[in-house]
Design a protein around this motif. Sequence first.
Motif, mmCIF file in Angstrom:
data_model
loop_
_atom_site.group_PDB
_atom_site.id
_atom_site.type_symbol
_atom_site.label_atom_id
_atom_site.label_comp_id
_atom_site.label_asym_id
_atom_site.label_seq_id
_atom_site.Cartn_x
_atom_site.Cartn_y
_atom_site.Cartn_z
ATOM 1 N N ASP A 14 0.872 -1.327 0.020
ATOM 2 C CA ASP A 14 -0.037 0.132 -0.038
ATOM 3 C C ASP A 14 0.875 1.197 0.156
ATOM 4 O OD1 ASP A 14 0.855 0.428 2.763
ATOM 5 O OD2 ASP A 14 -0.980 -0.457 3.530
ATOM 6 N N ASP A 15 0.437 2.326 0.335
ATOM 7 C CA ASP A 15 1.026 3.646 0.139
ATOM 8 C C ASP A 15 2.217 3.571 1.173
ATOM 9 O OD1 ASP A 15 -1.128 3.790 2.034
ATOM 10 O OD2 ASP A 15 -0.886 5.776 2.184
ATOM 11 N N LEU A 16 2.166 2.743 2.458
ATOM 12 C CA LEU A 16 2.965 2.897 3.494
ATOM 13 C C LEU A 16 4.053 1.781 3.691
ATOM 14 C CD1 LEU A 16 0.769 4.541 6.344
ATOM 15 C CD2 LEU A 16 2.659 5.479 5.075
ATOM 16 N N VAL A 17 3.611 0.631 3.408
ATOM 17 C CA VAL A 17 4.460 -0.546 3.506
ATOM 18 C C VAL A 17 4.379 -1.605 2.416
ATOM 19 C CG1 VAL A 17 4.066 -0.329 5.898
ATOM 20 C CG2 VAL A 17 2.690 -2.051 4.893
ATOM 21 N N THR A 18 5.284 -2.480 2.448
ATOM 22 C CA THR A 18 5.328 -3.458 1.313
ATOM 23 C C THR A 18 5.543 -4.873 2.197
ATOM 24 O OG1 THR A 18 5.904 -2.183 -0.330
ATOM 25 C CG2 THR A 18 6.411 -4.554 -0.752
ATOM 26 N N ALA A 19 5.037 -5.947 1.793
ATOM 27 C CA ALA A 19 5.391 -7.376 2.384
ATOM 28 C C ALA A 19 5.747 -8.395 1.325
ATOM 29 C CB ALA A 19 4.111 -7.898 3.122
ATOM 30 N N PHE A 20 6.564 -9.100 1.508
ATOM 31 C CA PHE A 20 7.215 -10.002 0.654
ATOM 32 C C PHE A 20 7.837 -11.276 1.259
ATOM 33 C CE2 PHE A 20 10.066 -6.520 1.054
ATOM 34 C CZ PHE A 20 11.292 -7.119 1.245
ATOM 35 N N THR B 175 17.783 1.631 10.678
ATOM 36 C CA THR B 175 17.402 0.802 11.884
ATOM 37 C C THR B 175 16.590 1.381 12.585
ATOM 38 O OG1 THR B 175 19.012 1.601 13.276
ATOM 39 C CG2 THR B 175 19.970 0.479 11.668
ATOM 40 N N VAL B 176 16.045 0.654 13.732
ATOM 41 C CA VAL B 176 15.229 1.313 15.011
ATOM 42 C C VAL B 176 15.836 2.386 15.602
ATOM 43 C CG1 VAL B 176 14.334 0.822 16.938
ATOM 44 C CG2 VAL B 176 14.182 -0.963 15.335
ATOM 45 N N ASN B 177 17.227 2.851 15.509
ATOM 46 C CA ASN B 177 17.892 3.728 16.294
ATOM 47 C C ASN B 177 17.416 5.070 15.396
ATOM 48 O OD1 ASN B 177 19.295 2.390 17.844
ATOM 49 N ND2 ASN B 177 21.089 2.001 16.384
ATOM 50 N N GLU B 178 17.078 4.866 14.057
ATOM 51 C CA GLU B 178 16.507 6.044 13.304
ATOM 52 C C GLU B 178 15.120 6.263 13.239
ATOM 53 O OE1 GLU B 178 18.996 3.790 11.646
ATOM 54 O OE2 GLU B 178 20.407 5.072 12.732
ATOM 55 N N VAL B 179 14.234 5.612 14.070
ATOM 56 C CA VAL B 179 13.065 5.884 14.173
ATOM 57 C C VAL B 179 12.550 7.145 14.569
ATOM 58 C CG1 VAL B 179 10.967 4.958 15.279
ATOM 59 C CG2 VAL B 179 12.359 3.441 14.138
ATOM 60 N N GLU B 180 11.828 7.992 13.951
ATOM 61 C CA GLU B 180 11.233 9.214 14.686
ATOM 62 C C GLU B 180 9.682 8.973 14.682
ATOM 63 O OE1 GLU B 180 13.111 11.434 15.611
ATOM 64 O OE2 GLU B 180 15.072 10.953 14.279
ATOM 65 N N LEU C 282 2.873 -1.705 9.866
ATOM 66 C CA LEU C 282 3.638 -3.120 9.932
ATOM 67 C C LEU C 282 2.724 -4.126 10.762
ATOM 68 C CD1 LEU C 282 7.364 -2.253 10.678
ATOM 69 C CD2 LEU C 282 6.126 -2.214 8.312
ATOM 70 N N PHE C 283 2.201 -3.791 11.836
ATOM 71 C CA PHE C 283 1.454 -4.757 12.858
ATOM 72 C C PHE C 283 0.139 -5.037 12.194
ATOM 73 C CE2 PHE C 283 4.539 -3.486 15.904
ATOM 74 C CZ PHE C 283 4.713 -4.739 16.812
ATOM 75 N N THR C 284 -0.572 -4.255 11.742
ATOM 76 C CA THR C 284 -1.771 -4.346 10.848
ATOM 77 C C THR C 284 -1.581 -5.381 9.885
ATOM 78 O OG1 THR C 284 -1.754 -2.264 9.990
ATOM 79 C CG2 THR C 284 -3.197 -2.492 11.938
ATOM 80 N N HIS D 118 7.346 8.539 11.855
ATOM 81 C CA HIS D 118 7.386 7.053 11.082
ATOM 82 C C HIS D 118 6.109 6.259 11.858
ATOM 83 C CE1 HIS D 118 11.827 7.934 10.542
ATOM 84 N NE2 HIS D 118 11.162 8.152 9.310
ATOM 85 N N GLU D 119 5.528 6.914 12.704
ATOM 86 C CA GLU D 119 4.579 5.970 13.658
ATOM 87 C C GLU D 119 3.491 5.540 12.756
ATOM 88 O OE1 GLU D 119 3.490 8.409 17.046
ATOM 89 O OE2 GLU D 119 5.356 8.177 17.926
#
Length: 116
Positions: A23-29, A50-55, A65-67, A58-59
Amino acid sequence: MAEETIFSKIIRKEIPADILYQDDLVTAFRDISPKAPTHVLIVPNVLIPTVNEVEAEHEQALGRLFTVARKLAAEAGLSDDGYRLIVNCNRHGGQEVYHIHMHLLGGRPLGPMLAH
Ligand code: AMP
């Protein structure tokens, strides 16, 4: 500016991958080297190394990702028996591809959380 990985090319469909959802936010493969009967990678379309760059900005994508994990797990028949979601960070986490991603693993008992 973070360096792109192979995942950006997959998201843009410049190289082949078994894409299950986009979709517009995520891709799964599907993971190219599956560690379980179901092994899917769910990635934000935007490059976050990485998680270290999460702001905070990005929420929305990271929540998605979870849905999407929930939806794909249900489609794969994993919901009742269960599954595992993993996000690795940097060397000690075992991260190999520096484009943040969630692993969805299931289809068999996955054993203890850590090998040792
Ligand atoms: P990590 O160790 O958390 O960075 O996981 C990276 C994952 O990406 C590994 O499970 C690899 O098998 C997977 N992978 C690497 N290249 C590809 C690719 N071209 N298509 C699908 N999965 C890939």
